[in-house]
Design a protein around this motif. Sequence first.
Motif, PDB file in Angstrom:
ATOM      1  N   LEU A  46       0.846  -1.188   0.000  1.00 27.95           N
ATOM      2  CA  LEU A  46       0.000   0.000   0.000  1.00 27.95           C
ATOM      3  C   LEU A  46       0.886   1.243   0.000  1.00 27.95           C
ATOM      4  O   LEU A  46       1.889   1.302   0.719  1.00 27.95           O
ATOM      5  N   VAL A  47       0.515   2.231  -0.806  1.00 32.65           N
ATOM      6  CA  VAL A  47       1.198   3.522  -0.802  1.00 32.65           C
ATOM      7  C   VAL A  47       0.255   4.564  -0.216  1.00 32.65           C
ATOM      8  O   VAL A  47      -0.901   4.659  -0.637  1.00 32.65           O
ATOM      9  N   PHE A  48       0.761   5.325   0.758  1.00 31.45           N
ATOM     10  CA  PHE A  48      -0.034   6.402   1.349  1.00 31.45           C
ATOM     11  C   PHE A  48       0.689   7.724   1.099  1.00 31.45           C
ATOM     12  O   PHE A  48       1.848   7.900   1.464  1.00 31.45           O
ATOM     13  N   ILE A  49      -0.036   8.648   0.456  1.00 34.19           N
ATOM     14  CA  ILE A  49       0.508   9.968   0.154  1.00 34.19           C
ATOM     15  C   ILE A  49      -0.557  11.008   0.474  1.00 34.19           C
ATOM     16  O   ILE A  49      -1.733  10.825   0.147  1.00 34.19           O
ATOM     17  N   ALA A  50      -0.164  12.090   1.117  1.00 35.59           N
ATOM     18  CA  ALA A  50      -1.119  13.144   1.482  1.00 35.59           C
ATOM     19  C   ALA A  50      -0.467  14.503   1.290  1.00 35.59           C
ATOM     20  O   ALA A  50       0.764  14.625   1.204  1.00 35.59           O
ATOM     21  N   ASP A  51      -1.303  15.536   1.208  1.00 35.92           N
ATOM     22  CA  ASP A  51      -0.831  16.924   1.180  1.00 35.92           C
ATOM     23  C   ASP A  51       0.126  17.192   0.022  1.00 35.92           C
ATOM     24  O   ASP A  51       1.214  17.750   0.194  1.00 35.92           O
ATOM     25  N   ILE A  52      -0.305  16.840  -1.169  1.00 34.75           N
ATOM     26  CA  ILE A  52       0.498  17.139  -2.356  1.00 34.75           C
ATOM     27  C   ILE A  52       0.480  18.638  -2.654  1.00 34.75           C
ATOM     28  O   ILE A  52       1.479  19.221  -3.064  1.00 34.75           O
ATOM     29  N   HIS A  53      -0.664  19.250  -2.448  1.00 34.99           N
ATOM     30  CA  HIS A  53      -0.820  20.689  -2.634  1.00 34.99           C
ATOM     31  C   HIS A  53      -0.353  21.135  -4.029  1.00 34.99           C
ATOM     32  O   HIS A  53      -0.945  20.769  -5.017  1.00 34.99           O
ATOM     33  N   ARG A  54       0.718  21.905  -4.108  1.00 29.66           N
ATOM     34  CA  ARG A  54       1.169  22.483  -5.377  1.00 29.66           C
ATOM     35  C   ARG A  54       2.249  21.666  -6.078  1.00 29.66           C
ATOM     36  O   ARG A  54       2.708  22.035  -7.161  1.00 29.66           O
ATOM     37  N   LYS A  55       2.663  20.580  -5.478  1.00 30.45           N
ATOM     38  CA  LYS A  55       3.769  19.805  -6.035  1.00 30.45           C
ATOM     39  C   LYS A  55       3.361  19.064  -7.303  1.00 30.45           C
ATOM     40  O   LYS A  55       2.211  18.650  -7.461  1.00 30.45           O
ATOM     41  N   LYS A  56       4.331  18.885  -8.186  1.00 26.00           N
ATOM     42  CA  LYS A  56       4.172  18.056  -9.378  1.00 26.00           C
ATOM     43  C   LYS A  56       4.916  16.747  -9.140  1.00 26.00           C
ATOM     44  O   LYS A  56       6.109  16.754  -8.840  1.00 26.00           O
ATOM     45  N   ALA A  68      -2.301  -0.860  -4.119  1.00 25.64           N
ATOM     46  CA  ALA A  68      -3.257   0.243  -3.976  1.00 25.64           C
ATOM     47  C   ALA A  68      -2.523   1.488  -3.510  1.00 25.64           C
ATOM     48  O   ALA A  68      -1.505   1.403  -2.814  1.00 25.64           O
ATOM     49  N   ILE A  69      -3.049   2.644  -3.917  1.00 24.78           N
ATOM     50  CA  ILE A  69      -2.537   3.934  -3.463  1.00 24.78           C
ATOM     51  C   ILE A  69      -3.679   4.686  -2.802  1.00 24.78           C
ATOM     52  O   ILE A  69      -4.790   4.742  -3.345  1.00 24.78           O
ATOM     53  N   ILE A  70      -3.412   5.264  -1.648  1.00 23.80           N
ATOM     54  CA  ILE A  70      -4.398   6.092  -0.954  1.00 23.80           C
ATOM     55  C   ILE A  70      -3.889   7.524  -0.908  1.00 23.80           C
ATOM     56  O   ILE A  70      -2.775   7.785  -0.453  1.00 23.80           O
ATOM     57  N   ILE A  71      -4.714   8.441  -1.424  1.00 19.48           N
ATOM     58  CA  ILE A  71      -4.415   9.875  -1.312  1.00 19.48           C
ATOM     59  C   ILE A  71      -5.152  10.383  -0.073  1.00 19.48           C
ATOM     60  O   ILE A  71      -6.385  10.410  -0.046  1.00 19.48           O
ATOM     61  N   GLY A  72      -4.393  10.816   0.910  1.00 18.76           N
ATOM     62  CA  GLY A  72      -4.988  11.206   2.184  1.00 18.76           C
ATOM     63  C   GLY A  72      -5.381  12.667   2.259  1.00 18.76           C
ATOM     64  O   GLY A  72      -5.195  13.311   3.294  1.00 18.76           O
ATOM     65  N   GLY A  73      -5.937  13.193   1.186  1.00 21.43           N
ATOM     66  CA  GLY A  73      -6.451  14.561   1.207  1.00 21.43           C
ATOM     67  C   GLY A  73      -5.438  15.620   0.815  1.00 21.43           C
ATOM     68  O   GLY A  73      -4.228  15.394   0.791  1.00 21.43           O
ATOM     69  N   ARG A 215      -0.014   1.400  18.311  1.00 16.25           N
ATOM     70  CA  ARG A 215      -1.054   1.815  19.248  1.00 16.25           C
ATOM     71  C   ARG A 215      -1.886   0.602  19.616  1.00 16.25           C
ATOM     72  O   ARG A 215      -2.706   0.125  18.823  1.00 16.25           O
ATOM     73  N   GLY A 216      -1.689   0.063  20.821  1.00 20.65           N
ATOM     74  CA  GLY A 216      -2.419  -1.129  21.233  1.00 20.65           C
ATOM     75  C   GLY A 216      -2.102  -2.275  20.295  1.00 20.65           C
ATOM     76  O   GLY A 216      -0.945  -2.650  20.109  1.00 20.65           O
ATOM     77  N   SER A 217      -3.135  -2.827  19.665  1.00 25.16           N
ATOM     78  CA  SER A 217      -2.942  -3.950  18.747  1.00 25.16           C
ATOM     79  C   SER A 217      -2.803  -3.483  17.302  1.00 25.16           C
ATOM     80  O   SER A 217      -2.739  -4.299  16.386  1.00 25.16           O
ATOM     81  N   GLY A 218      -2.762  -2.152  17.085  1.00 28.87           N
ATOM     82  CA  GLY A 218      -2.684  -1.638  15.722  1.00 28.87           C
ATOM     83  C   GLY A 218      -1.621  -0.566  15.569  1.00 28.87           C
ATOM     84  O   GLY A 218      -0.715  -0.421  16.399  1.00 28.87           O
ATOM     85  N   TYR A 219      -1.742   0.213  14.470  1.00 28.21           N
ATOM     86  CA  TYR A 219      -0.755   1.225  14.135  1.00 28.21           C
ATOM     87  C   TYR A 219      -1.442   2.530  13.745  1.00 28.21           C
ATOM     88  O   TYR A 219      -2.551   2.529  13.214  1.00 28.21           O
ATOM     89  N   GLU A 220      -0.733   3.639  13.993  1.00 33.53           N
ATOM     90  CA  GLU A 220      -1.157   4.945  13.518  1.00 33.53           C
ATOM     91  C   GLU A 220      -0.039   5.552  12.677  1.00 33.53           C
ATOM     92  O   GLU A 220       1.107   5.663  13.130  1.00 33.53           O
ATOM     93  N   LEU A 221      -0.385   5.923  11.469  1.00 35.92           N
ATOM     94  CA  LEU A 221       0.559   6.591  10.573  1.00 35.92           C
ATOM     95  C   LEU A 221       0.080   8.016  10.329  1.00 35.92           C
ATOM     96  O   LEU A 221      -0.994   8.229   9.775  1.00 35.92           O
ATOM     97  N   VAL A 222       0.879   8.979  10.771  1.00 37.89           N
ATOM     98  CA  VAL A 222       0.627  10.389  10.468  1.00 37.89           C
ATOM     99  C   VAL A 222       1.825  10.875   9.668  1.00 37.89           C
ATOM    100  O   VAL A 222       2.955  10.862  10.145  1.00 37.89           O
ATOM    101  N   THR A 223       1.579  11.276   8.436  1.00 34.67           N
ATOM    102  CA  THR A 223       2.667  11.655   7.551  1.00 34.67           C
ATOM    103  C   THR A 223       2.977  13.148   7.627  1.00 34.67           C
ATOM    104  O   THR A 223       2.091  13.965   7.897  1.00 34.67           O
ATOM    105  N   ASN A 224       4.243  13.495   7.383  1.00 33.31           N
ATOM    106  CA  ASN A 224       4.610  14.902   7.235  1.00 33.31           C
ATOM    107  C   ASN A 224       4.025  15.508   5.972  1.00 33.31           C
ATOM    108  O   ASN A 224       3.981  16.733   5.830  1.00 33.31           O
ATOM    109  N   GLY A 225       3.612  14.636   5.034  1.00 32.35           N
ATOM    110  CA  GLY A 225       3.040  15.119   3.785  1.00 32.35           C
ATOM    111  C   GLY A 225       4.075  15.319   2.704  1.00 32.35           C
ATOM    112  O   GLY A 225       5.286  15.395   2.952  1.00 32.35           O
ATOM    113  N   TYR A 226       3.577  15.405   1.472  1.00 27.53           N
ATOM    114  CA  TYR A 226       4.435  15.481   0.292  1.00 27.53           C
ATOM    115  C   TYR A 226       4.791  16.923  -0.069  1.00 27.53           C
ATOM    116  O   TYR A 226       5.923  17.224  -0.426  1.00 27.53           O
ATOM    117  N   GLY A 227       3.813  17.808   0.013  1.00 28.04           N
ATOM    118  CA  GLY A 227       4.025  19.199  -0.380  1.00 28.04           C
ATOM    119  C   GLY A 227       4.061  20.126   0.813  1.00 28.04           C
ATOM    120  O   GLY A 227       4.308  19.713   1.951  1.00 28.04           O
TER     121      GLY A 227
END
Length: 251
Positions: A46-56, A68-73, A215-227
């Motif tokens: 899985l690929v997770f990418i967020a906060d592309i904003h103005r980047k190309k 799969a790729i997830i765009i996180g907003g 976190r407990g029995s799972g995980y939390e991923l908070v990214t710094n973001g791409y852009g």
Amino acid sequence: MKYVIGVGIASAATLLFSMVKNADDIKEKRHIINLKTNKNFRPFRLVFIADIHRKKLPEEFLGSSADAIIIGGDLTERGVPLHRTADNLRILTRFSPVYFVWGNHDHNVGERKLRKLLEHYKVKVLENESVELFGQPNLKLVGIDYFGERESKLEKAFADVRKEDTVLFAAHTPAIFKFLPATGNPQLRMAGHLHGGQIRLGKIGFYKKGSLKKRGSGYELVTNGYGTSTLPMRLGAEPQYHVLDIFPEKI
């Protein structure tokens, strides 16, 4: 005194140059995750990418395949040419199926145009709902539009999730995480929005640096973001996206 002022100006210019350069030094972060499950699922990437904003995105964005790729907003923001967003979607959808959750800036660019673009590239928009992943009924991806004006978002999003399912959860902001236990308990939670503070002085920043935490029995991923947002600069919070190799761990 002139010497001191000159040194100060030179130092400030060097720092500004470094911060602009840092904003373009984007890192691919790789993680191996074992998710506890009652029912096995096929391992996947899985690929997770967020906060592309103005980047190309570069044409060679991914050096390997993904399931799969997830765009996180915050795929885009006001003032970004539509053709740049289209190019980014073209590049992402070339590698694998793409899922998208809304960020606050996405709502500000002309929602109808963005929806048409997402539909054109066959991107699945997750708006307070769940989907099966890879034809496996017990493996679910839940996505929520945190910034939308709909009530009972979580109840609707988790309506088709069963207790025995292995659940991945994506939202733009991690602020929603604290409300999840009452509705469901995703084994992997993903978000962005905070940019890791974007500009930090050592440990000091407006927000915590992004990270993958157990976190407990799972995980939390908070990214710094791409852009970047507001200023095209970074200091102490590297731009990044994430490649996760996910395996089942039988309970």
